[in-house]
Write a protein that holds these residues in place. Structure first.
Motif, short mmCIF file in Angstrom:
data_model
loop_
_atom_site.label_atom_id
_atom_site.label_comp_id
_atom_site.label_asym_id
_atom_site.label_seq_id
_atom_site.Cartn_x
_atom_site.Cartn_y
_atom_site.Cartn_z
N ILE A 1 0.85 -1.21 0.00
CA ILE A 1 0.00 0.00 0.00
C ILE A 1 0.87 1.25 0.00
CG2 ILE A 1 -1.66 1.36 1.35
CD1 ILE A 1 -2.52 -1.37 2.59
N CYS A 2 1.89 1.22 0.86
CA CYS A 2 2.78 2.37 1.00
C CYS A 2 3.41 2.71 -0.37
CB CYS A 2 3.86 1.94 1.99
SG CYS A 2 4.67 3.25 2.77
N ASN A 3 3.78 1.67 -1.11
CA ASN A 3 4.40 1.85 -2.41
C ASN A 3 3.36 2.23 -3.48
OD1 ASN A 3 4.85 -0.25 -4.99
ND2 ASN A 3 6.56 1.12 -4.60
N GLN A 4 2.13 1.70 -3.33
CA GLN A 4 1.17 1.81 -4.43
C GLN A 4 0.22 3.00 -4.35
OE1 GLN A 4 -0.56 -2.15 -5.14
NE2 GLN A 4 1.49 -2.99 -4.87
N VAL A 5 0.01 3.53 -3.14
CA VAL A 5 -0.90 4.69 -3.06
C VAL A 5 -0.37 5.83 -3.95
CG1 VAL A 5 -1.77 6.51 -1.53
CG2 VAL A 5 -2.09 4.11 -0.92
N PRO A 6 0.94 6.16 -3.90
CA PRO A 6 1.41 7.22 -4.81
C PRO A 6 1.25 6.85 -6.28
CG PRO A 6 3.05 6.76 -3.10
CD PRO A 6 2.01 5.68 -3.00
N LEU A 7 1.21 5.53 -6.59
CA LEU A 7 1.06 5.13 -7.99
C LEU A 7 -0.35 5.41 -8.53
CD1 LEU A 7 3.07 1.75 -7.98
CD2 LEU A 7 3.81 3.95 -8.90
N CYS A 8 -1.30 5.71 -7.63
CA CYS A 8 -2.64 6.12 -8.09
C CYS A 8 -2.53 7.45 -8.83
CB CYS A 8 -3.60 6.31 -6.91
SG CYS A 8 -3.91 4.82 -5.98
N ARG A 9 -1.42 8.18 -8.64
CA ARG A 9 -1.21 9.44 -9.36
C ARG A 9 -0.13 9.28 -10.43
NH1 ARG A 9 0.99 13.39 -6.56
NH2 ARG A 9 1.74 12.07 -4.88
N SER A 10 0.13 8.03 -10.79
CA SER A 10 1.13 7.76 -11.81
C SER A 10 0.69 8.36 -13.15
CB SER A 10 1.25 6.24 -11.92
OG SER A 10 2.19 5.89 -12.86
N SER A 11 1.65 8.71 -14.00
CA SER A 11 1.28 9.45 -15.22
C SER A 11 0.56 8.60 -16.27
CB SER A 11 2.53 10.09 -15.85
OG SER A 11 3.50 9.10 -16.12
N TYR A 12 0.64 7.28 -16.20
CA TYR A 12 -0.04 6.47 -17.22
C TYR A 12 -1.46 6.13 -16.74
CZ TYR A 12 -1.09 3.17 -20.86
OH TYR A 12 -1.71 2.55 -21.92
N GLY A 13 -2.46 6.65 -17.46
CA GLY A 13 -3.85 6.57 -17.03
C GLY A 13 -4.34 5.19 -16.60
N TYR B 1 -2.86 2.54 -15.67
CA TYR B 1 -2.16 2.02 -14.47
C TYR B 1 -2.64 2.78 -13.24
CZ TYR B 1 1.88 0.30 -11.73
OH TYR B 1 2.70 -0.32 -10.80
N ALA B 2 -2.70 4.10 -13.34
CA ALA B 2 -3.13 4.92 -12.19
C ALA B 2 -4.54 4.51 -11.76
CB ALA B 2 -3.08 6.40 -12.57
N ARG B 3 -5.42 4.30 -12.73
CA ARG B 3 -6.81 3.95 -12.38
C ARG B 3 -6.89 2.54 -11.79
NH1 ARG B 3 -7.50 7.22 -17.00
NH2 ARG B 3 -7.47 5.48 -18.44
N ALA B 4 -6.08 1.63 -12.32
CA ALA B 4 -6.08 0.27 -11.76
C ALA B 4 -5.64 0.31 -10.30
CB ALA B 4 -5.13 -0.63 -12.57
N MET B 5 -4.68 1.19 -10.02
CA MET B 5 -4.12 1.28 -8.66
C MET B 5 -5.16 1.70 -7.62
SD MET B 5 -1.27 0.33 -8.13
CE MET B 5 -0.93 -0.78 -9.41
N ILE B 6 -6.15 2.48 -8.05
CA ILE B 6 -7.13 2.98 -7.07
C ILE B 6 -7.90 1.80 -6.48
CG2 ILE B 6 -9.26 4.36 -6.81
CD1 ILE B 6 -8.03 6.24 -8.98
N ARG B 7 -8.37 0.95 -7.36
CA ARG B 7 -9.12 -0.21 -6.86
C ARG B 7 -8.21 -1.18 -6.10
NH1 ARG B 7 -13.06 -4.19 -10.20
NH2 ARG B 7 -13.06 -5.86 -8.69
N ILE B 8 -7.04 -1.40 -6.66
CA ILE B 8 -6.10 -2.34 -6.03
C ILE B 8 -5.75 -1.86 -4.61
CG2 ILE B 8 -3.74 -3.25 -6.18
CD1 ILE B 8 -4.18 -3.48 -9.24
N CYS B 9 -5.50 -0.58 -4.47
CA CYS B 9 -5.13 -0.06 -3.13
C CYS B 9 -6.27 -0.22 -2.14
CB CYS B 9 -4.72 1.40 -3.21
SG CYS B 9 -3.06 1.58 -3.90
N LYS B 10 -7.50 -0.04 -2.60
CA LYS B 10 -8.64 -0.23 -1.68
C LYS B 10 -8.64 -1.66 -1.17
CE LYS B 10 -11.67 3.42 -3.03
NZ LYS B 10 -12.44 3.93 -4.13
N GLU B 11 -8.42 -2.61 -2.08
CA GLU B 11 -8.44 -4.01 -1.66
C GLU B 11 -7.23 -4.36 -0.80
OE1 GLU B 11 -11.32 -5.58 -5.26
OE2 GLU B 11 -9.28 -6.35 -5.22
#
Ligand code: FAQ
Length: 325
Positions: A147-159, A161-171
């Motif tokens: 989570i610590c690594n992936q929450v910032p990836l929700c703002r990653s520049s590739y759309g 990937y960033a959107r996938a990260m939102i759901r993944i981080c919630k889970e």
């Protein structure tokens, strides 16, 4: 940014390229997202495919250590929770492979790269799960680090990937809490259960710190990935954040983190911690960790056993399109 026109310009006309590069840089600088049909430098596409594929492989291989306990969970409730968590990891893997496909990667090729060892997956999943406490500690520390690594990836520049990260981080957040809740329950149990939790914490602590990748000075990709805003923080920054976040959780749980040098530093406003064994990290990443061979053999066998399913699905799809024609 434009799609097909940009692609043909990319193929041959040198002056156009500067404009495309300018658009690309502008999109990044203004915090908008790069989308699949946008022009992007080859190196950006390559980096994104590498990171997303390694991430997808990690989720898929990451099903194995905990999957090892599904048939031996101590109660029906724990079995149901564990099954759901492992299924979530499969979902994350598939979601991420789809994101890699938006960049032109081929799914079959990615799987082959995983099972031939041509592409990496996270070092953490090459350690064994010796007791049921490992299931709790993976949720607490491994999902915590993820989570610590992936929450910032929700703002990653590739759309995608960033959107996938939102759901993944919630889970992943949910996974982290279930792990911690399991450990709290064990810590309220018998002395033997408390010892199991401490032992699992001792074994998983240092490998969890390695999840964040090599130290910044030895990280070949960080600088460029930060410039492209794929990564928002360096490996060392996130590792420190994880340590700072986890120490109070260990105290509340009543376990000791296996690092005699771990102490609060008032001047820095962070916890100081001991040296990570980077030789061990290199060994594990290069295929020589305790479970690397077993993990890959298992994944390869699953892929081979599933060949008939892929063939049947392809035959079914062909029949359907014939019928529709
Ligand atoms: N293990 O230059 P850097 C999870 C590689 S998912 C193996 O620093 P970068 C969920 C790196 O890829 C866990 N390899 O690279 C879950 C690069 O490879 P190359 C996975 C590692 O990309 C929980 C080389 O070393 N998470 O846990 C590792 O800028 C529970 C040089 O490194 C992600 O993938 C490692 N630990 O930064 C599932 C998150 N570290 O180019 C089940 C997305 C580095 O030589 C149960 N990825 N390498 O082929 C990232 O954030 C980044 O890719 C980093 C590495 C931070 C992992």
């Amino acid at each position: 940014m434009t799609g097909p026109a940009a692609d043909s310009a990319d193929a041959g006309q040198r002056p156009e390229l500067t404009g495309l590069e300018h658009d690309f840089e502008g999109t990044i600088a203004s915090e908008r997202r790069i989308e699949p049909r946008d022009w992007m430098p080859d190196a950006y596409r390559k980096t994104m495919i590498r990171q997303i594929a390694q991430h997808a492989h990690s989720e898929i291989i990451g099903m194995q250590p905990e999957g090892n306990w599904v048939t031996r969970a101590p109660s029906l409730r724990r079995k149901a929770i564990l099954l759901a968590k492992v299924q979530d990891e499969a979902g994350h893997g598939l979601y991420l492979y789809s994101a890699a496909e938006t960049l032109g990667a081929d799914r079959e090729d990615l799987t082959n790269r995983l099972i031939t060892g041509a592409q990496k997956y996270s070092s953490i999943f090459n350690y064994p799960t010796l007791t049921f406490a490992d299931v709790g500690v993976i949720g607490w520390l491994v999902d915590g680090a993820a989570i610590c690594n992936q929450v910032p990836l929700c703002r990653s520049s590739y759309g995608p990937y960033a959107r996938a990260m939102i759901r993944i981080c919630k889970e992943e957040s949910f996974h982290q809490r279930q792990g911690y809740e399991l450990l709290l329950t064990m810590m309220r149990g018998t002395e033997a259960q408390r010892e199991m939790v401490q032992d699992a914490t001792n074994r998983w602590w240092w490998p969890s710190l390695m999840m964040f990748g090599p130290p910044d000075a030895a990280s070949p990709n960080t600088e460029q990935s930060m410039r492209w805003r794929i990564k928002r923080h360096t490996n060392d920054e996130l590792r420190q954040r994880f340590v700072d976040m986890t120490v109070p959780q260990a105290e509340a749980l009543g376990v000791t983190l296996p690092d005699p040098q771990l102490r609060w530093n008032d001047t820095r406003g962070n916890y100081d911690f001991g040296a990570v064994d980077w030789d061990e990290f290199k060994r594990v990443v290069s295929g020589n960790g305790p479970c690397n061979a077993q993990r890959i053999a298992h994944r390869r066998a699953a892929h081979e056993d599933g060949a008939w399913v892929r063939e049947a699905a392809a035959a079914h799809a062909a029949k359907r399109s014939e019928a529709a024609a």
